[in-house]
Motif scaffolding. Structure first.
Motif, short mmCIF file in Angstrom:
data_model
loop_
_atom_site.label_atom_id
_atom_site.label_comp_id
_atom_site.label_asym_id
_atom_site.label_seq_id
_atom_site.Cartn_x
_atom_site.Cartn_y
_atom_site.Cartn_z
N CYS A 132 0.87 -1.18 0.00
CA CYS A 132 0.00 0.00 0.00
C CYS A 132 0.90 1.22 0.00
O CYS A 132 1.94 1.22 0.64
N LEU A 134 0.11 4.11 1.18
CA LEU A 134 -0.34 5.16 2.09
C LEU A 134 0.40 5.32 3.41
O LEU A 134 0.24 6.33 4.07
N ASN A 135 1.18 4.35 3.80
CA ASN A 135 2.04 4.53 4.97
C ASN A 135 1.35 4.98 6.25
O ASN A 135 1.87 5.85 6.96
N CYS A 136 0.20 4.45 6.57
CA CYS A 136 -0.39 4.74 7.87
C CYS A 136 0.62 4.25 8.91
O CYS A 136 1.19 3.17 8.76
N PHE A 138 0.79 2.96 11.81
CA PHE A 138 0.65 1.76 12.64
C PHE A 138 0.45 0.50 11.80
O PHE A 138 0.27 -0.59 12.33
N CYS A 139 0.43 0.64 10.46
CA CYS A 139 0.04 -0.47 9.59
C CYS A 139 1.25 -1.10 8.93
O CYS A 139 2.05 -0.42 8.30
N THR A 141 1.30 -3.25 6.43
CA THR A 141 1.20 -3.31 4.96
C THR A 141 1.82 -2.06 4.33
O THR A 141 2.47 -2.14 3.29
N GLY A 142 1.63 -0.92 5.00
CA GLY A 142 2.15 0.34 4.47
C GLY A 142 3.67 0.42 4.46
O GLY A 142 4.23 1.35 3.89
N GLY A 187 -3.70 -3.17 0.93
CA GLY A 187 -3.96 -2.17 -0.09
C GLY A 187 -5.12 -1.24 0.21
O GLY A 187 -5.96 -1.51 1.08
N GLU A 188 -5.15 -0.17 -0.53
CA GLU A 188 -6.23 0.82 -0.41
C GLU A 188 -7.14 0.63 -1.64
O GLU A 188 -6.77 1.00 -2.76
N SER A 221 -9.28 4.29 3.77
CA SER A 221 -8.68 5.25 4.70
C SER A 221 -9.24 6.65 4.44
O SER A 221 -8.91 7.58 5.16
FE1 SF4 Z 1 -3.25 2.69 5.66
FE2 SF4 Z 1 -4.99 0.80 4.89
FE3 SF4 Z 1 -2.79 1.30 3.44
FE4 SF4 Z 1 -2.55 0.15 5.83
S1 SF4 Z 1 -3.57 -0.72 4.03
S2 SF4 Z 1 -1.28 1.83 5.01
S3 SF4 Z 1 -4.20 1.13 6.96
S4 SF4 Z 1 -4.48 2.73 3.81
#
Ligand code: SF4
Ligand code: SAH
Length: 384
Positions: A132, A134-136, A138-139, A141-142, A187-188, A221
């Motif tokens: 993903c 988006l780099n949240c 705490f996540c 996957t990011g 993923g987003e 998100s």
């Molecule tokens: Fe953020 Fe969702 Fe991507 Fe994780 S998968 S970084 S929570 S948008």
């Protein structure tokens, strides 16, 4: 102890897997697309209906088993199309029945799919991207270095693969094990809207799998510009990864908030079609110790969403090495939940499932790639 099936060697290619990339995957074709592709071969429209039903209602991938197709037609179709599932490079089953598949895509990249059985339902959590962008904060996957969109056929492939393994063919049969789909894997989904929409339309089609839009939930998100279109076109259920009730904190936890802030997000949610007490928005809220879990936050949360038909999911943070966060204490989650419940929202704490196989949100593909923030590479242009 988790039960892990033996990991097949890469060379152990299942019979149904076709490495021939020149073939078109039927799993990514809506019926009209299939009709068009067949027309190029000089075949009439009704053939599309026949093939469609075999593939999406009966789960077949071998043209020789499609008995109402004339025999000479079968090799012709097989030389142009396939209905292969992605390869499974690893399959794990939790003591609680949760199953996690690491699927290997045609280019060797991997994504994850998780099946979560419950008393009254069986939910499949599917991925929409590899990684993903988006780099949240705490996540997990990011933090993955490799990112790409999944094609519709790869999204549909995850569902077909699960239905194969769960014995769910023909689609729609009584006692089926897969009853719901959530786009909450890697993923987003709204950054891959075209392919996600195509995949969902294929899965919702009544001539095939026929899963109702009410049984599908898309989690985002908060990609505000895509939300309107998605609501109107797909009409699936909506889940929002909220995680913070103030812009400053949300900017940090869910960085897309810097682009589309809380006010814009709330406005987009209010515009989601068909919201009612029977069809509520789910607000996902990861409980991070000392970060977003105060009673003040809980009160601000219920105030923020007042008037919107809502469900709240408090998700205990799933820790991963180097994240820098901790899960809120059970008592703190309880205090938070009490405030939320007093405001009229029922049972908001999500029980973590499949923890022994790292199947929970934010931990997907955790064994495969582990990178710190400083090592991240983002595909340019994706964040607009
Ligand atoms: Fe953020 Fe969702 Fe991507 Fe994780 S998968 S970084 S929570 S948008
Ligand atoms: N990208 C989409 C969907 C995938 S994430 C989205 O963000 O909504 C699915 C859910 O898991 C999101 O609510 C996400 O914020 C949450 N999540 C991510 N990492 C987590 C972690 N480590 N612990 C608990 N929940 C997490």
């Amino acid at each position: 102890m988790p039960v892990t099936d033996p990991i097949p060697a890469a060379s152990e290619t299942p019979a149904h897997f076709s490495p021939d990339k020149s073939l078109i995957s039927l799993l990514g074709l809506e019926k009209a697309d299939l009709q068009a592709a067949l027309a190029e071969l000089g075949l009439p429209k009704f053939r599309a209906g026949q093939i469609w039903r075999w593939v999406f209602r009966h789960g077949l991938s071998d043209f020789n088993e499609m008995t109402d197709l004339a025999k000479p037609l079968r090799p012709l179709l097989a030389s142009h199309f396939h209905a292969d599932r992605p390869l499974v490079s690893r399959r794990q089953q939790s003591v609680d029945g949760t199953i996690k598949w690491l699927v290997r895509l045609a280019d060797g990249q991997e994504a994850e799919t998780v099946y979560i059985p419950d008393r009254d339902r069986g939910t499949l959590c599917i991925s929409s991207q590899v990684g993903c962008t988006l780099n949240c904060s705490f996540c997990h996957t990011g933090t993955q270095r490799l990112v790409r969109n999944l094609a519709a056929e790869e999204i549909v492939g995850q569902i077909m693969l699960a239905m194969d393994e769960l014995g769910d063919w023909p689609a729609g049969k009584e006692n089926r094990r897969l009853t719901n789909i959530v786009l909450m894997g890697m993923g987003e989904p709204l950054y891959n809207y075209e392919q996600v929409a195509k995949a969902m339309k294929i899965i919702m089609s009544g001539e095939g799998v026929g899963l109702s839009r009410r049984r599908i939930t898309l989690s985002t998100s908060g990609i505000v510009p895509e939300m309107e279109r998605c609501g109107a076109e797909l009409g699936v259920n909506l889940a929002i990864s909220l995680h913070a009730v103030r812009d400053g904190l949300r900017d940090e936890l869910v960085p897309i908030n810097r682009k589309y802030n809380l006010a814009q997000l709330l406005e987009a949610v209010r515009g989601w079609p068909g919201l009612s007490n029977a069809r509520r928005v789910t607000w996902e809220y990861v409980m991070l110790k000392g970060v977003n879990d105060s009673e003040q936050d809980a009160r601000a949360l219920v105030k923020l969403i007042a008037g919107i038909p809502s469900k709240i999911n408090l998700i205990p943070f799933n820790p991963w090495p180097g994240s820098g966060y901790e899960t809120s204490a059970a008592e703190q989650i309880e205090k938070f939940a009490q405030i939320v419940m007093k405001a009229g929202y029922a049972s908001p704490v999500r029980t973590p499932r499949g923890r022994d196989i790292l199947a929970a949100c934010g931990q997907l593909k955790s064994d495969s790639v582990r990178l710190r923030k400083s090592q991240q590479v983002t595909v340019a242009g994706w964040q607009g």
